[in-house]
Scaffold this active site. Structure first.
Site, PDB file in Angstrom:
ATOM      1  N   SER A 161     -58.244  83.105  34.126  1.00  0.00           N
ATOM      2  CA  SER A 161     -58.673  81.874  34.868  1.00  0.00           C
ATOM      3  C   SER A 161     -57.215  81.104  34.879  1.00  0.00           C
ATOM      4  O   SER A 161     -56.359  81.793  35.213  1.00  0.00           O
ATOM      5  CB  SER A 161     -59.564  80.968  34.094  1.00  0.00           C
TER       6      SER A 161
ATOM      7  N   ASP B  94     -48.945  82.855  29.577  1.00  0.00           N
ATOM      8  CA  ASP B  94     -48.646  83.853  30.283  1.00  0.00           C
ATOM      9  C   ASP B  94     -49.355  83.795  31.701  1.00  0.00           C
ATOM     10  O   ASP B  94     -50.281  83.227  31.735  1.00  0.00           O
ATOM     11  CB  ASP B  94     -48.920  85.412  29.697  1.00  0.00           C
TER      12      ASP B  94
ATOM     13  N   HIS C 245     -51.773  77.866  25.052  1.00  0.00           N
ATOM     14  CA  HIS C 245     -50.900  76.925  23.630  1.00  0.00           C
ATOM     15  C   HIS C 245     -50.399  75.709  24.210  1.00  0.00           C
ATOM     16  O   HIS C 245     -50.695  75.100  25.283  1.00  0.00           O
ATOM     17  CB  HIS C 245     -49.811  77.707  23.147  1.00  0.00           C
TER      18      HIS C 245
END
EC number: 4.1.1.65
Length: 280
Positions: free
Chosen positions: A247, A88, A144
Site C-alpha cells: 500500500s 522501501d 519505520h
C-alpha cells in the site's frame, strides 16, 4: 473515464479484501506455497536480504509478506540531521502543502484536512511538506520512523479500498483521502509529525508495534485513540507498523523545519533508511 478506472470503481473492494485476508492467513501449505511462489516469481522478490530466505519456512503467506530483513540489509543515513525514508518503494509524489492541498497526480489533489480527518489536525501542516511512498508487492512491508517521536494519537478513518497502483492514483480523484487509513500523530524535537498508513484493495490489515492490528476491523466512523502520557517513544529508523499487503505511507512535516533530499522526485525508487529530508 478509462476502462481501468471504471473497473476500479466497480470492483467489490471489501469482499475481495476479505477474501485476500482469508488466503493470506491460511496455514494450508498448498495455499501458502502457491501464493508465495506466485508473488516471488511475478514480482521478482529478493529473498536474499530476508532474515529468513527460505520461502518454504513461512507457515502462511502473511508471514512471508511481512518478513523481516537480515541485520544490515538497510541502514539509516549517516547524517544525524537526516529524516530517513520510512519504507522501501517508490516516491509517488512529494512537495509542499500549498493552500492546504496535497498533490496526487496530474489534475488530482486532496486537502490535508481530508487526509487526516479534521481541519484542526491539518493546521500544523499548512505550508509544510508531504511525501507519498508507494510500496509494491515486491517490497519490504514494514514501515519505520523517519525521526524519533512520541506517539500522541492515532485516528482510524474509514473509507474505500481502491487500488493504490499508478492507474488508480492517476484516475481516481482524492484517492488517498477516500481510502481507509490509520493516521499516526507524533510529537518530535522539531514539532508534530504525521505518518499515514493508507489501506488499499487486497490489503488485509495494518498492524502497529504499540497496538497490534488496527485495520480491520472495518468501521463506519472516525475512531481516535489518545496515547498521551503513555510514553510510547519510537526512535528514528525503528519499526513503526506493517502492511499485510502492499500500500502507501504518507509523511507530513510542519513548515520551516526541513528540506527534502535534492535527489528525490516523483517516481524515484527509494529504500528504507536513505535520506528523506534534512533538518534546517
Amino acid at each position: 473515464m478509462s476502462l481501468t478506472t471504471a473497473l476500479t470503481y466497480a470492483l467489490p473492494h471489501r469482499l475481495l479484501s476479505s477474501m485476500a485476508r482469508s488466503l493470506a492467513y491460511s496455514d494450508d501449505p498448498r495455499v501458502s506455497r502457491w501464493l508465495i511462489d506466485t508473488v516471488t516469481r511475478k514480482f521478482n522478490v529478493n529473498l536474499d536480504e530476508a532474515a529468513n530466505p527460505d520461502p518454504r519456512s513461512y507457515a502462511t503467506f502473511n508471514q512471508f509478506f511481512t518478513r523481516a530483513l537480515k541485520p544490515g540489509a538497510r541502514v539509516a543515513d549517516a547524517d544525524p540531521r537526516s529524516l530517513v525514508m520510512p519504507a522501501d518503494g517508490r516516491i509517488s509524489q512529494l512537495g509542499r502543502i500549498e493552500a492546504g492541498r496535497i498533490f496526487q497526480a496530474k489534475g488530482q489533489s486532496f486537502t490535508a484536512a481530508e487526509l487526516l480527518g479534521s481541519d484542526e489536525d491539518a493546521k500544523p501542516y499548512n505550508d509544510g511538506l508531504y511525501a507519498t511512498v508507494y510500496l509494491s508487492p515486491r517490497d519490504y512491508h514494514r514501515v519505520h520512523m523517519p525521526w524519533t517521536g512520541t506517539l500522541r494519537e492515532t485516528v482510524h478513518v474509514p473509507g474505500r479500498l481502491f487500488s493504490v497502483g499508478p492507474a488508480a492514483v492517476n484516475g481516481v480523484p482524492r484517492l488517498f483521502a477516500r481510502n481507509e487509513r490509520l493516521v499516526c500523530h507524533f510529537d518530535t524535537s522539531f514539532g508534530p509529525m504525521v505518518s499515514v498508513m493508507v489501506g488499499a484493495l487486497l490489503v488485509s490489515g495494518v498492524e502497529t508495534v504499540w497496538s497490534g492490528e488496527e485495520i480491520p476491523a472495518y468501521g463506519d466512523r472516525i475512531t481516535r485513540k489518545d496515547y498521551r502520557g503513555q510514553g510510547i517513544q519510537l526512535e528514528r529508523f525503528a519499526e513503526m507498523a506493517r502492511f499485510n499487503y502492499g500500500s502507501t505511507v504518507i509523511v507530513l512535516l510542519p513548515p520551516g523545519v526541513a528540506e527534502f533530499a535534492p535527489q528525490l522526485g516523483a517516481e524515484s525508487p527509494v529504500q528504507l533508511g536513505q535520506a528523506l529530508a534534512k533538518l534546517r
